[in-house]
Scaffold this motif. Structure first.
Motif, mmCIF file in Angstrom:
data_model
loop_
_atom_site.group_PDB
_atom_site.id
_atom_site.type_symbol
_atom_site.label_atom_id
_atom_site.label_comp_id
_atom_site.label_asym_id
_atom_site.label_seq_id
_atom_site.Cartn_x
_atom_site.Cartn_y
_atom_site.Cartn_z
ATOM 1 N N GLU A 1 23.153 7.279 -79.750
ATOM 2 C CA GLU A 1 24.136 7.684 -80.751
ATOM 3 C C GLU A 1 23.642 8.805 -81.663
ATOM 4 O O GLU A 1 22.498 8.801 -82.125
ATOM 5 N N ASN A 2 24.523 9.758 -81.921
ATOM 6 C CA ASN A 2 24.314 10.823 -82.915
ATOM 7 C C ASN A 2 23.014 11.597 -82.734
ATOM 8 O O ASN A 2 22.332 11.914 -83.698
ATOM 9 N N ASN A 3 22.678 11.923 -81.495
ATOM 10 C CA ASN A 3 21.525 12.772 -81.225
ATOM 11 C C ASN A 3 22.004 14.217 -81.141
ATOM 12 O O ASN A 3 23.073 14.497 -80.597
ATOM 13 N N ILE A 4 21.219 15.147 -81.673
ATOM 14 C CA ILE A 4 21.618 16.556 -81.785
ATOM 15 C C ILE A 4 20.516 17.442 -81.217
ATOM 16 O O ILE A 4 19.325 17.188 -81.409
ATOM 17 N N ILE A 5 20.931 18.519 -80.547
ATOM 18 C CA ILE A 5 19.994 19.545 -80.087
ATOM 19 C C ILE A 5 20.422 20.880 -80.694
ATOM 20 O O ILE A 5 21.606 21.135 -80.896
ATOM 21 N N TYR A 6 19.432 21.719 -80.995
ATOM 22 C CA TYR A 6 19.720 22.987 -81.672
ATOM 23 C C TYR A 6 18.672 24.022 -81.283
ATOM 24 O O TYR A 6 17.507 23.690 -81.066
ATOM 25 N N SER B 1 17.884 28.434 -82.351
ATOM 26 C CA SER B 1 18.349 29.564 -83.153
ATOM 27 C C SER B 1 18.693 30.779 -82.314
ATOM 28 O O SER B 1 19.268 31.728 -82.814
ATOM 29 N N GLY B 2 18.342 30.764 -81.029
ATOM 30 C CA GLY B 2 18.650 31.891 -80.155
ATOM 31 C C GLY B 2 19.838 31.569 -79.273
ATOM 32 O O GLY B 2 20.641 30.691 -79.555
ATOM 33 N N SER B 3 19.951 32.275 -78.184
ATOM 34 C CA SER B 3 21.065 32.053 -77.268
ATOM 35 C C SER B 3 20.604 31.334 -76.010
ATOM 36 O O SER B 3 21.075 31.590 -74.918
ATOM 37 N N PHE B 4 19.657 30.438 -76.154
ATOM 38 C CA PHE B 4 19.104 29.711 -75.020
ATOM 39 C C PHE B 4 19.892 28.433 -74.775
ATOM 40 O O PHE B 4 20.717 28.018 -75.578
ATOM 41 N N ASP B 5 19.608 27.764 -73.660
ATOM 42 C CA ASP B 5 20.330 26.554 -73.272
ATOM 43 C C ASP B 5 20.121 25.411 -74.252
ATOM 44 O O ASP B 5 19.006 25.149 -74.698
ATOM 45 N N MET B 6 21.224 24.737 -74.553
ATOM 46 C CA MET B 6 21.190 23.482 -75.309
ATOM 47 C C MET B 6 21.972 22.487 -74.468
ATOM 48 O O MET B 6 23.195 22.509 -74.437
ATOM 49 N N GLU B 7 21.241 21.629 -73.754
ATOM 50 C CA GLU B 7 21.856 20.772 -72.748
ATOM 51 C C GLU B 7 21.434 19.322 -72.940
ATOM 52 O O GLU B 7 20.263 19.014 -73.144
ATOM 53 N N GLY B 8 22.420 18.422 -72.854
ATOM 54 C CA GLY B 8 22.137 16.994 -72.896
ATOM 55 C C GLY B 8 21.713 16.490 -74.251
ATOM 56 O O GLY B 8 20.574 16.083 -74.430
ATOM 57 N N ALA B 9 22.618 16.474 -75.215
ATOM 58 C CA ALA B 9 22.253 15.984 -76.554
ATOM 59 C C ALA B 9 21.858 14.516 -76.517
ATOM 60 O O ALA B 9 20.924 14.106 -77.185
ATOM 61 N N GLY B 10 22.564 13.716 -75.712
ATOM 62 C CA GLY B 10 22.207 12.303 -75.568
ATOM 63 C C GLY B 10 21.090 12.113 -74.555
ATOM 64 O O GLY B 10 20.020 11.606 -74.864
ATOM 65 N N ILE B 11 21.351 12.546 -73.301
ATOM 66 C CA ILE B 11 20.392 12.400 -72.200
ATOM 67 C C ILE B 11 20.405 13.666 -71.347
ATOM 68 O O ILE B 11 21.466 14.203 -71.029
ATOM 69 N N TYR C 1 13.235 27.202 -81.777
ATOM 70 C CA TYR C 1 13.530 28.572 -82.170
ATOM 71 C C TYR C 1 13.219 29.490 -81.001
ATOM 72 O O TYR C 1 12.096 29.552 -80.542
ATOM 73 N N ASN C 2 14.246 30.164 -80.491
ATOM 74 C CA ASN C 2 14.111 31.070 -79.354
ATOM 75 C C ASN C 2 13.593 30.383 -78.098
ATOM 76 O O ASN C 2 12.742 30.894 -77.398
ATOM 77 N N GLY C 3 14.103 29.204 -77.806
ATOM 78 C CA GLY C 3 13.767 28.479 -76.583
ATOM 79 C C GLY C 3 14.856 27.471 -76.280
ATOM 80 O O GLY C 3 15.748 27.239 -77.088
ATOM 81 N N SER C 4 14.804 26.846 -75.127
ATOM 82 C CA SER C 4 15.841 25.894 -74.757
ATOM 83 C C SER C 4 15.577 24.519 -75.384
ATOM 84 O O SER C 4 14.439 24.133 -75.623
ATOM 85 N N SER C 5 16.656 23.789 -75.656
ATOM 86 C CA SER C 5 16.584 22.447 -76.218
ATOM 87 C C SER C 5 17.307 21.512 -75.262
ATOM 88 O O SER C 5 18.489 21.710 -74.983
ATOM 89 N N LYS C 6 16.597 20.485 -74.768
ATOM 90 C CA LYS C 6 17.161 19.613 -73.743
ATOM 91 C C LYS C 6 16.791 18.160 -74.014
ATOM 92 O O LYS C 6 15.624 17.836 -74.189
ATOM 93 N N GLY C 7 17.800 17.297 -74.051
ATOM 94 C CA GLY C 7 17.544 15.867 -74.191
ATOM 95 C C GLY C 7 17.244 15.432 -75.602
ATOM 96 O O GLY C 7 16.121 15.044 -75.898
ATOM 97 N N GLY C 8 18.230 15.472 -76.488
ATOM 98 C CA GLY C 8 18.003 15.063 -77.875
ATOM 99 C C GLY C 8 17.594 13.604 -77.999
ATOM 100 O O GLY C 8 16.716 13.263 -78.764
ATOM 101 N N GLY C 9 18.236 12.724 -77.227
ATOM 102 C CA GLY C 9 17.891 11.306 -77.250
ATOM 103 C C GLY C 9 16.843 10.961 -76.210
ATOM 104 O O GLY C 9 15.790 10.408 -76.516
ATOM 105 N N ILE C 10 17.126 11.309 -74.934
ATOM 106 C CA ILE C 10 16.229 10.994 -73.815
ATOM 107 C C ILE C 10 16.143 12.200 -72.893
ATOM 108 O O ILE C 10 17.154 12.822 -72.563
ATOM 109 N N PHE C 11 14.932 12.502 -72.423
ATOM 110 C CA PHE C 11 14.684 13.557 -71.437
ATOM 111 C C PHE C 11 13.955 12.927 -70.257
ATOM 112 O O PHE C 11 12.937 12.254 -70.432
#
Length: 186
Positions: free
Chosen positions: A71-76, A78-88, A40-50
């Motif tokens: 497979e099927n990893n998700i990043i989210y 709530s703000g307008s921050f970076d969401m990068e690399g859902a898998g890796i 929430y109000n921060g960046s999300s990076k690497g849903g599967g692996i970082f």
């Protein structure tokens, strides 16, 4: 590593399944599936692996991924921050990946790199990614459904060989990739 959920308030968060910092893990015959990284109000990076390391520690931050399914990893967030690399997500390190399926990572809310996001290194950093005999299918992001490569040679080389891309390909921001004997459809 299945169905982990990581949620934080007002901060960046990374590594829903695996968070590797200054390490040299070998991951083989492993399923990394359904991990959900929410900030929430921060960046999300690497849903599967970082994968990351502090400046100057490239040699102590190398990951090998073989015969895996990411497979099927998700990043989210709530703000307008970076969401990068859902898998890796990789920054300042090396990734050697072979014979691996990268399937269905990310969604319409993922900014960059549904399958893999490769971050441009700072002056004393280096990123190197080698992908061989892999399949990317059904990954989704605004830029780079399969791979978003934000780098250039020599500080961030990307080499992709004998790899299949189905339903989305590579967004190579600074033209730093080398591609040999790959197949793309859909």
């Amino acid at each position: 590593i299945i169905n982990n959920t990581c949620t934080l308030d007002y901060s960046g968060h990374s590594g829903g399944g695996i968070h590797s910092k200054r390490a040299t893990p070998t991951i083989s015959n492993t399923l990394i599936k359904g991990n959900f990284l929410s900030t929430y109000n921060g960046s999300s990076k690497g849903g599967g692996i970082f994968i990351t390391a502090a400046s100057g520690y490239f040699d102590s931050n190398q990951m090998t991924v073989t015969n895996c399914r990411i497979e099927n990893n998700i990043i989210y967030n709530s703000g307008s921050f970076d969401m990068e690399g859902a898998g890796i997500f990789i920054h300042n390190g090396r990734l050697d990946m072979s014979n691996t399926l990268v399937i269905g990572n990310g969604d319409a809310n993922t900014d960059k790199g549904g399958g893999i996001f490769i971050k441009y290194p700072y002056s004393s950093e280096h990123v190197e990614v080698n992908i061989t005999n892999c399949t990317f299918s059904g990954n989704e992001a605004y830029y780079g459904d399969a791979i978003y490569h934000f780098g250039s040679v020599p500080s961030a080389p990307l080499v992709v060989k004998n790899t299949i891309f189905h339903g989305g390909g590579v967004y190579d921001y600074n033209n730093g990739g080398t591609y040999t004997n790959n197949f793309s459809s859909g």
